[in-house]
Design an enzyme around this catalytic site. Sequence first.
Site, short mmCIF file in Angstrom:
data_model
loop_
_atom_site.label_atom_id
_atom_site.label_comp_id
_atom_site.label_asym_id
_atom_site.label_seq_id
_atom_site.Cartn_x
_atom_site.Cartn_y
_atom_site.Cartn_z
CG ASN A 222 -2.20 -0.81 0.99
OD1 ASN A 222 -2.58 -1.08 -0.14
ND2 ASN A 222 -2.83 -1.21 2.07
CD GLU A 257 -3.29 -7.03 5.94
OE1 GLU A 257 -2.38 -6.91 6.78
OE2 GLU A 257 -4.24 -6.23 5.86
#
Length: 340
Positions: A222, A257
């Site tokens: 990210n 995640e």
Amino acid sequence: MQQQDSITKSSEYLRQTIPLLTKHGLRPTPVNYAVIYHYIASESQALNEIIDNTISEKKDFSENLMADLYEKYINGGHALGKQEQVQQGLEKVIHNTSGEIQHVNEDTHNFDESLTKHAEKLTTVSDPDVTAMILQQILQDTRAMAKSTQEAQQRMEASNKEIEKMKVELQSVKATAEKDALTGLKNRGTFDTYVNEVVHEKNGDGTHHLLMLDIDHFKRINDSFGHLVGDRVIRYVSALMKQIFGEDQHIARYGGEEFAVILHNKTMDQTFELAEKVRIAMGNSKLQRKDSGETIGKVTLSAGVSLLKTGDTVDGFIDRADKALYSAKETGRNKVVLPK
């Protein structure tokens, strides 16, 4: 004029959203953007209370918090709103059908009384002309009853079609409410319900396993490539899991995640083999950015497994898989750890 007012309001909400995201250190991801937009638009009192409390208590807006708010008040909220709409329509159809049945019962009762009266008259009449008139009246009443019955049948058939349509819509709403918006997998709420059923209904015969799986160093993805790329990686892992585990296994996005899979009718060796297939396939995948072709680099997975035991609890079943996952992370990542 109403449409113009709506456009003006939407534009004002959009204008306020980005500054508020920036003020609270939130990235302008689709999830964060949607949550803050709905907050500004005051579309959910419960959502606004949570955000107001978070601001007043000077707490951080974590990614998990924003994801939970999105699932509960926006993604799930849409499904709940649709479900409520369908239920209201169903109540209306039931009310109309109930009235129709009452109307048919009244018509039938009146027709029965009419026939009884005509029959009584026929027993006391000897004049052929009067008899003919009574028979003519019976014929008219019968035709009127037949017409009324036919019309009622048509209305009932229309109601049945409407009910069937609503049944399909409710099934669609149910399916939407059970899914994670990003991946199409089962969502956390659906998993929580299912794992509770499994623990209390299945016995510990050694064929039911829980796999907790996590994308390694996801924050780095990210931070380096942005949240849109991060979302694509999550979707890629989801597709890989569906392909290898199969649609008949319960695969859920547990949060962020992290994923949870409940595998049935598998030995520990078979569960380990499937988990290894996912891990190896992910490690061998060469992911690139669609816009630039830039290589994201090797993305790996860590996983932990637990076995459902006789007399197990939900917390125990999940905790053992979670500890195995933690062990995989602590001992180098990119591995599957079995229960001790």
